[in-house]
Design an enzyme around this catalytic site. Sequence first.
Site, PDB file in Angstrom:
ATOM      1  N   ASP A  34     -10.476   7.465   7.079  1.00 21.41           N
ATOM      2  CA  ASP A  34     -11.388   6.437   6.561  1.00 21.41           C
ATOM      3  C   ASP A  34     -11.699   5.430   7.651  1.00 21.41           C
ATOM      4  O   ASP A  34     -12.598   4.608   7.500  1.00 21.41           O
ATOM      5  CB  ASP A  34     -10.771   5.721   5.353  1.00 21.41           C
ATOM      6  CG  ASP A  34     -11.733   4.736   4.728  1.00 21.41           C
ATOM      7  OD1 ASP A  34     -12.877   5.144   4.419  1.00 21.41           O
ATOM      8  OD2 ASP A  34     -11.368   3.556   4.552  1.00 21.41           O
ATOM      9  N   LEU A  39       0.824  -1.213   0.000  1.00 19.78           N
ATOM     10  CA  LEU A  39       0.000   0.000   0.000  1.00 19.78           C
ATOM     11  C   LEU A  39       0.856   1.259   0.000  1.00 19.78           C
ATOM     12  O   LEU A  39       0.580   2.226  -0.722  1.00 19.78           O
ATOM     13  CB  LEU A  39      -0.949  -0.005   1.195  1.00 19.78           C
ATOM     14  CG  LEU A  39      -1.877   1.189   1.360  1.00 19.78           C
ATOM     15  CD1 LEU A  39      -2.561   1.538   0.063  1.00 19.78           C
ATOM     16  CD2 LEU A  39      -2.899   0.896   2.448  1.00 19.78           C
ATOM     17  N   ALA A  48      -5.265   3.360   7.584  1.00 18.80           N
ATOM     18  CA  ALA A  48      -4.799   2.132   8.226  1.00 18.80           C
ATOM     19  C   ALA A  48      -5.918   1.543   9.075  1.00 18.80           C
ATOM     20  O   ALA A  48      -6.856   0.923   8.554  1.00 18.80           O
ATOM     21  CB  ALA A  48      -3.554   2.427   9.055  1.00 18.80           C
ATOM     22  N   ARG A  49      -5.844   1.735  10.375  1.00 16.33           N
ATOM     23  CA  ARG A  49      -6.883   1.335  11.313  1.00 16.33           C
ATOM     24  C   ARG A  49      -7.047   2.456  12.335  1.00 16.33           C
ATOM     25  O   ARG A  49      -6.086   3.155  12.668  1.00 16.33           O
ATOM     26  CB  ARG A  49      -6.522   0.019  12.020  1.00 16.33           C
ATOM     27  CG  ARG A  49      -6.572  -1.218  11.120  1.00 16.33           C
ATOM     28  CD  ARG A  49      -7.995  -1.527  10.691  1.00 16.33           C
ATOM     29  NE  ARG A  49      -8.096  -2.782   9.936  1.00 16.33           N
ATOM     30  CZ  ARG A  49      -8.061  -2.873   8.622  1.00 16.33           C
ATOM     31  NH1 ARG A  49      -7.884  -1.764   7.897  1.00 16.33           N
ATOM     32  NH2 ARG A  49      -8.200  -4.050   8.022  1.00 16.33           N
ATOM     33  N   HIS A  55     -14.903   3.849   6.373  1.00 19.06           N
ATOM     34  CA  HIS A  55     -14.103   2.647   6.081  1.00 19.06           C
ATOM     35  C   HIS A  55     -14.434   2.081   4.694  1.00 19.06           C
ATOM     36  O   HIS A  55     -14.762   0.899   4.546  1.00 19.06           O
ATOM     37  CB  HIS A  55     -14.310   1.581   7.165  1.00 19.06           C
ATOM     38  CG  HIS A  55     -13.146   0.640   7.265  1.00 19.06           C
ATOM     39  ND1 HIS A  55     -12.815  -0.013   8.437  1.00 19.06           N
ATOM     40  CD2 HIS A  55     -12.218   0.224   6.355  1.00 19.06           C
ATOM     41  CE1 HIS A  55     -11.757  -0.789   8.239  1.00 19.06           C
ATOM     42  NE2 HIS A  55     -11.379  -0.653   6.980  1.00 19.06           N
ATOM     43  N   VAL A  56     -14.332   2.930   3.702  1.00 13.60           N
ATOM     44  CA  VAL A  56     -14.697   2.535   2.342  1.00 13.60           C
ATOM     45  C   VAL A  56     -13.529   2.615   1.357  1.00 13.60           C
ATOM     46  O   VAL A  56     -13.727   2.428   0.153  1.00 13.60           O
ATOM     47  CB  VAL A  56     -15.852   3.413   1.810  1.00 13.60           C
ATOM     48  CG1 VAL A  56     -17.111   3.204   2.625  1.00 13.60           C
ATOM     49  CG2 VAL A  56     -15.459   4.897   1.806  1.00 13.60           C
ATOM     50  N   GLU A  73     -15.218   2.224  15.997  1.00 11.32           N
ATOM     51  CA  GLU A  73     -15.797   2.073  14.663  1.00 11.32           C
ATOM     52  C   GLU A  73     -16.851   0.971  14.684  1.00 11.32           C
ATOM     53  O   GLU A  73     -16.554  -0.127  15.172  1.00 11.32           O
ATOM     54  CB  GLU A  73     -14.693   1.727  13.672  1.00 11.32           C
ATOM     55  CG  GLU A  73     -15.123   1.737  12.219  1.00 11.32           C
ATOM     56  CD  GLU A  73     -13.974   1.457  11.266  1.00 11.32           C
ATOM     57  OE1 GLU A  73     -14.117   0.512  10.461  1.00 11.32           O
ATOM     58  OE2 GLU A  73     -12.947   2.159  11.328  1.00 11.32           O
TER      59      GLU A  73
END
Length: 304
Positions: free
Chosen positions: A243, A145, A219-220, A267-268, A248
């Site tokens: 994102d 990535l 990332a997260r 988160h898309v 979440e």
Amino acid sequence: MTLTVLVPDEFGVETLSQVDGVRPVLYQPGQPLPAEAADAEVLVPRFLAGTTFADLLAQLPKLRLVQLLSAGAENFVGQLPDGVQLATARGAHGGSTAEWVLAALLSIYREFPVFDRARQEHRWDYHATDTLQGKRVLVVGAGDLGEQVRRRLSAFDAESTLVGRTSRPGVYGVADLPELLGDHDAVVLVVPLTSETRGMVDAGFLARMPDNAVLVNAARGAVVDTDALIAELTAGRLRAALDVTDPEPLPAEHPLWRAPGLLLTPHVAGSCRGQQERSYRVAAEQVAQFAAGREPSNLVRGEY
């Protein structure tokens, strides 16, 4: 010898049926397993599966491999029985996520949200904007990535610096971050969530970023200290594009919804047309390697 693989959808069954030596068997998450599950040696969880899979694993006595459709593995690391390996779909979503990163940076620098608000208010808000050209972007995460992000940044004449877990030619190490942060206009997070990266973007990290810099988290959510980020956004010193969030999904009354200078998506980044095809293409390669008696190239070692 035929390898039985449990697959959560018809598309996966069709894709894996083309792999030599593999018998894909459809299962429905949350429903009783088919009889063939007793022979299953590989399990493919649904995309972005959560942590409620312990009951499923207990019903698979011959399980040897869990093959994910996502690049992130944090929900499964340390949760599998002894002897069961874990492989990711690294390489499936890098292009899509990198595309989101560029879209986020362009939206912020070219002020698309500002212009859209003016449109809704019927205002012709003509003014000059910033540009991505010439920006110095620190990409934290030097895997597939990170490389995808760097390649796309170069097309927009932006300068990128890659940071990996450890330094190597062309890549700085995490230990170099304190010195690098102040020299970059934007920081892009594309690291896996591990014990080392959880909370790595804390108040000290953010304080080292220059005024008006942009933090982009693809990332997260747990990589970033949410409270520390909200403090910087509320002060107007930093801007951000997220994102992913922690928690979440984001609760309706969470202060992030009201934070200024924030571009937020649910988160898309990897969720776009062709996602399923790309996920299963990588998964099929990994399962084919396993069926041939080799270790999958995306095998998780340690936490990633």
